[in-house]
Design a protein around this motif. Structure first.
Motif, PDB file in Angstrom:
ATOM      1  N   PHE A 313      79.405  81.383  57.688  1.00 39.19           N
ATOM      2  CA  PHE A 313      78.079  80.933  58.122  1.00 39.19           C
ATOM      3  C   PHE A 313      78.175  79.644  58.933  1.00 39.19           C
ATOM      4  O   PHE A 313      77.609  79.525  60.020  1.00 39.19           O
ATOM      5  CB  PHE A 313      77.187  80.740  56.894  1.00 39.19           C
ATOM      6  N   TRP A 314      78.913  78.664  58.416  1.00 41.53           N
ATOM      7  CA  TRP A 314      78.978  77.377  59.095  1.00 41.53           C
ATOM      8  C   TRP A 314      79.865  77.434  60.338  1.00 41.53           C
ATOM      9  O   TRP A 314      79.649  76.671  61.290  1.00 41.53           O
ATOM     10  CB  TRP A 314      79.487  76.303  58.136  1.00 41.53           C
ATOM     11  N   LYS A 317      77.596  78.640  63.009  1.00 35.53           N
ATOM     12  CA  LYS A 317      76.359  77.880  63.141  1.00 35.53           C
ATOM     13  C   LYS A 317      76.338  77.125  64.472  1.00 35.53           C
ATOM     14  O   LYS A 317      77.255  76.361  64.784  1.00 35.53           O
ATOM     15  CB  LYS A 317      76.255  76.890  61.981  1.00 35.53           C
ATOM     16  N   HIS A 465      66.869  80.802  57.849  1.00 32.76           N
ATOM     17  CA  HIS A 465      67.968  79.983  58.362  1.00 32.76           C
ATOM     18  C   HIS A 465      69.011  79.663  57.290  1.00 32.76           C
ATOM     19  O   HIS A 465      69.993  78.996  57.586  1.00 32.76           O
ATOM     20  CB  HIS A 465      67.406  78.677  58.920  1.00 32.76           C
ATOM     21  N   GLU A 524      69.753  81.646  63.589  1.00 36.27           N
ATOM     22  CA  GLU A 524      70.591  80.513  63.952  1.00 36.27           C
ATOM     23  C   GLU A 524      71.678  80.883  64.951  1.00 36.27           C
ATOM     24  O   GLU A 524      72.339  80.010  65.515  1.00 36.27           O
ATOM     25  CB  GLU A 524      71.258  79.932  62.687  1.00 36.27           C
TER      26      GLU A 524
END
Length: 541
Positions: A313-314, A317, A465, A524
């Motif tokens: 996810f990060w 991002k 988000h 995102e």
């Protein structure tokens, strides 16, 4: 294609996990269950000597020598004539300490099971076992009240007065636990378990082969909380001798566990490091231990899946729309504080290394959240912060507003707790007080820093988000922790801390229900659900 690979990788991990659990169950079954001799009349069968109800005696001695051949250098500590192997008992005795032991030496206990009326070393059918009544640990540093200068008991100082601050000191084990395998079990000589074979002492009785009683010293029951520092003035110390019969299955299981603990110590782990591992086995029964294994295995799986999805996810991002940067910064700070606290407490590497990895990942998240780039100008690193767009600035505005309200509650509580601990508690140094105050604030009020994200969700009327996959895996682990909070011994504050995150998690779930997913909203990654669906249809056509 990326989603397919990620799904395949997750499936592979789950498959490996299931195979590991099944293999462990099969191994555990092989340990607990031992196949008896099928035909007792064959020559391969080994029968128990205790089946004839012999008159036996238990004699326990102490000595500074690790090996004995006769009664020299032995001091009788306890003897029980007409010993019944099925009778459980607990005896308290005072043990005189030799001068060598008082001078940071070692003291052994030598146990004999032999026939009544005979000296153990004159009985050819005696059974022998050796145990340690002392162990070596680095004493806990002296703690003082930083305001008044008041210290704790001087016992630790007296015990370690001749040693350096990092020198191990002899400690007294105040409990000695011994067991005898009392099952009327007939072994198959052609298929003797290796873990039992080294404890067997065989003898020929007519045409049959018999094994003498198996005398076992339970080292797992020696806990750090039962240790006492031996100093030069300790003439005698109390010892509690505990005896109970043990089944063959538990004996084999205990043997494997003691070997595992011994291996950890050979790799450099101290008595304190392996103490919690011992507690898992000693403080629970076998059925609950099996449940603990399964739950811990699932906890490990969920931890890995949460870690994998969180990193994914990060890594993808691109902006911080809808994400609380203050919450990310707080998680980084709290993780670093916990790591420094564990480092100050000299915690086991088994705990310290994962905490360090977690701290590094949280620092990486802060770099992503604040769009920090690091450039080197010669040998001097220069940090540059990226700019936020209009949507991100709006999120940051809500985040700052939430932190403003939260600070009115959080800062006075943390400051009051730090002052109270300074006045009433004892610490090794000012640094130790600072780290303990910070970590207490993290444990007690750290969950409040999840509230800004709830406030941002409320203002934006959206939860799309958030990293929901990683969040759900972490939530499963939270519920697992809740179950064990009822049945595992722990401080009340830590037990309450296991339930604090549940309240916030339930609010997250309520917000997910309250703010349904808008399929036209840009996520995102700069995509919407309807846009991806349209691309799939065009690709098929």
């Amino acid at each position: 294609m990326f989603g397919f690979k990620a799904s395949s990788f997750t499936t592979l991990i789950v498959g490996v996990f299931v195979a590991y659990v099944l293999h462990t169950c099969w191994v555990m079954y092989g340990i607990i269950y031992t196949k008896p001799c099928v035909s007792p009349k064959t020559h391969n069968c080994i029968k128990p000597y205790l089946a004839g109800n012999p008159r036996i005696q238990l004699s326990i001695y102490t000595s500074t020598k690790s090996s004995v051949t006769d009664g020299a250098n032995l001091n009788l500590m306890l003897t029980i004539e007409r010993f019944d192997v099925n009778f459980k008992f607990e005896r308290d005795v005072n043990v005189s300490l030799p001068k060598k032991t008082r001078s940071n030496g070692t003291l052994y206990t030598h146990m004999f099971l032999h026939h009544v009326g005979m000296l153990p070393w004159h009985d050819s059918k005696h059974v022998y076992a050796i145990g340690h009544l002392t162990t070596y640990m680095i004493p806990k540093p002296e703690e003082i009240n930083l305001i008044t200068g008041e210290t704790n008991s001087q016992e630790a100082v007296t015990g370690a007065e001749t040693k350096g601050p990092d020198q191990p000191v002899a400690h007294w084990r105040s409990r000695l636990t011994i067991n005898i395998m009392a099952d009327n079990f007939t072994f198959d000589g052609s298929a003797l378990p290796a873990d039992v074979h080294r404890y067997l002492k065989l003898m020929q009785h007519g045409k049959t082969v018999q094994y003498l009683p198996i005398l076992f010293v339970d080292e797992l029951s020696n806990r750090v909380r039962d240790l006492k520092i031996i100093n030069g003035t300790s003439g005698a110390l109390p010892l509690t001798i505990c005896y109970d019969a043990i089944s063959l299955g538990k004996l084999r299981f205990w043997t494997h566990m003691q070997e595992a603990v011994y291996s950890l110590q050979q790799f450099g782990f101290t008595e304190k490091d392996v103490d919690e591992v011992k507690g898992i086995f000693v403080d629970t029964n076998l059925y609950f231990l099996a449940l603990t294994f399964f739950v811990a295995a699932f906890h490990l799986l969920f931890d890995f899946l949460a870690f994998k999805n969180d990193i994914t996810f990060w890594r993808r991002k691109k902006n911080m729309v809808g994400m609380s940067t203050k919450a990310v910064l707080w998680r980084c700070f709290s993780t670093l504080v916990v790591f420094l606290f564990l480092l100050d407490e000299k915690t086991s590497l088994l705990v310290l290394i994962p905490a360090a990895v977690g701290a590094i990942i949280e620092v990486w998240k802060v770099k992503k959240a604040f769009k920090i780039t690091v450039k080197c100008r010669g040998l001097k690193p220069v940090f540059q912060f990226g700019t936020f767009d209009e949507s991100e600035r709006k999120t940051e505005e809500y985040d700052t507003q939430a932190m403003k309200y939260l600070s009115y509650i959080l800062y006075p509580l943390c400051f009051g707790g730090a002052v109270y601990s300074l006045l009433n508690m004892k610490y090794k140094s000012w640094y130790s007080w600072l780290i303990n105050s910070l970590v207490n604030g993290v444990y007690a009020f750290g969950f409040l820093f999840m509230l800004p994200q709830l406030f941002v969700n409320y203002k934006l009327k959206s939860v799309a988000h958030l990293p929901w996959k990683a969040f759900m895996y972490k939530a499963f682990n939270t519920f697992i922790d809740d179950v064990f909070a009822f049945i595992i011994t722990m401080p009340t504050s830590h037990r309450l801390a296991c339930f604090r995150d549940d309240v916030v998690f339930l609010v997250y779930l309520y917000q997910r229900w309250l703010y349904p997913v808008d399929k036209t909203r840009i996520n995102e990654f700069g995509e919407s659900y309807d846009e991806k669906d349209t691309k799939k249809k065009l690709h098929k056509e």
